[in-house]
Design an enzyme around this catalytic site. Structure first.
Site, PDB file in Angstrom:
ATOM      1  N   ARG A   1       0.806  -1.262   0.445  1.00 29.73           N
ATOM      2  CA  ARG A   1       0.122  -0.534  -0.005  1.00 29.73           C
ATOM      3  C   ARG A   1       1.150   1.396  -0.280  1.00 29.73           C
ATOM      4  O   ARG A   1       1.035   1.833  -0.975  1.00 29.73           O
ATOM      5  CB  ARG A   1      -0.878   0.164   1.690  1.00 29.73           C
ATOM      6  CG  ARG A   1      -2.155   1.064   0.771  1.00 29.73           C
ATOM      7  CD  ARG A   1      -1.879   1.999   1.320  1.00 29.73           C
ATOM      8  NE  ARG A   1      -1.438   2.594   2.811  1.00 29.73           N
ATOM      9  CZ  ARG A   1      -0.989   3.740   3.416  1.00 29.73           C
ATOM     10  NH1 ARG A   1      -0.891   4.659   2.757  1.00 29.73           N
ATOM     11  NH2 ARG A   1      -0.460   3.643   4.961  1.00 29.73           N
TER      12      ARG A   1
ATOM     13  N   CYS B   1       3.993   9.844   0.842  1.00 28.14           N
ATOM     14  CA  CYS B   1       2.548   9.845   1.155  1.00 28.14           C
ATOM     15  C   CYS B   1       1.865  10.634  -0.800  1.00 28.14           C
ATOM     16  O   CYS B   1       2.742  11.753  -0.979  1.00 28.14           O
ATOM     17  CB  CYS B   1       1.818  11.070   1.735  1.00 28.14           C
ATOM     18  SG  CYS B   1       0.647  11.382   1.519  1.00 28.14           S
TER      19      CYS B   1
END
Length: 299
Positions: free
Chosen positions: A17, A242
């Site tokens: 992820r 991110c």
């Protein structure tokens, strides 16, 4: 030598992820399935399989439903997913994801960039989603992003972090996670924050999601171990970052974290040699050399 340190440390693997979400090369579903199998074979018992987010914003997660459908679930393995919205939770429920992570940022700027919501709005939504997930029988990890500082705002007040943790505690999640999303934590800060939080988390397990942006990731792991934390998110190879944080770099590398923990006489249940072998193979899949240090020692 190890007096006061947890003797067993749990690794929550996030390479599928957080690790690949920023990568331009799309990882095929078949490769993700193979990687999950290899991670389990190496002893990893907690795996973040995917996030349920917009494929337009994060193309790497476009196959989330297919991946969960094809996943051969093994007993004793915690399979998890990241949730950002009502729609994401509905998708997770349909896919029978047993464990979900639901996060709120402690930074107003990051919260707006990440969810288009203020902290107050995001918290209200997250508490509602946690309730829905619990009603559906899912285990929930409630998390605070940018708990140790923000790339946009700089320092984040401990009072703000405590306020979010207390709000989460009131709905009794299975776990509370503090995320150093911008990689700004230092070991002294880590010990201070965790010492303050001990009385706040009560029965909920406390975990940490650390990034290595400034090279202090493993030092922060040690500081956290000294405060009794024994659950850490790591990403094989040190991949990660991110999409909504400028300059974000990878998570702490699973290989390096496990290697340090083992060298300290603590246990993880992970076969480090097998893990490194898997990481080297995945480097070829991604056509790059990963940041992890142990992976590139003498072969």
């Amino acid at each position: 030598m190890n007096r006061g340190l947890p003797q067993k440390v749990q690794i929550h693997e996030v390479v599928l992820r957080d690790g690949i979400q920023n990568e331009k090369k799309i990882v095929p579903t078949e490769e993700k399935i193979r990687l999950i199998g290899e991670l389990i074979a190496s002893g990893v018992r907690r795996i973040e399989v995917s996030s349920f987010v917009s494929p337009r914003l994060v193309p790497q997660m476009a196959d989330a439903e297919i991946l969960w459908e094809r996943l051969e679930r093994q007993k004793g393995i915690l399979y998890s997913a990241l949730i950002l919205s009502e729609g994401g939770l509905e998708r997770a429920i349909r896919c029978r994801a047993p464990h979900v992570g639901i996060y709120v940022s402690a930074s107003e700027t990051h919260s707006l960039k990440n969810s288009n919501k203020t902290i107050a709005q995001a918290l209200k939504e997250s508490l509602r989603l946690i309730g829905r997930a619990q009603d559906a029988g899912l285990k929930v990890r409630a998390g605070v992003m940018n708990a140790f500082g923000c790339a946009y705002e700089g320092n984040v007040s401990l009072a703000r972090v405590l306020k979010l943790v207390r709000a989460f505690r009131n709905v009794e999640p299975d776990e509370i996670c503090l995320a150093d999303s911008s990689g700004m934590a230092n070991p002294v800060q880590m010990e201070n924050v965790l010492s303050r939080l001990k009385s706040e988390t009560e029965s909920a397990d406390l975990s940490l999601h650390l990034h290595n942006t400034r090279g202090e990731g493993l030092a922060n792991v040690y500081a956290a171990l000294r405060q009794g934390v024994s659950n850490f998110d790591t990403s094989m190879g040190g991949l990660g970052g991110c999409p909504f944080i400028v300059g974000a770099r990878g998570n702490i590398a699973t290989e390096d974290t496990v290697g340090m923990i083992h060298s300290m006489g603590l246990k993880t249940g992970i076969d480090l040699g097998q893990l490194i072998k898997t990481s080297r193979r995945f480097e070829k899949v991604m056509d790059q050399c990963f940041p992890a240090a142990l992976t590139h020692l003498k072969k």
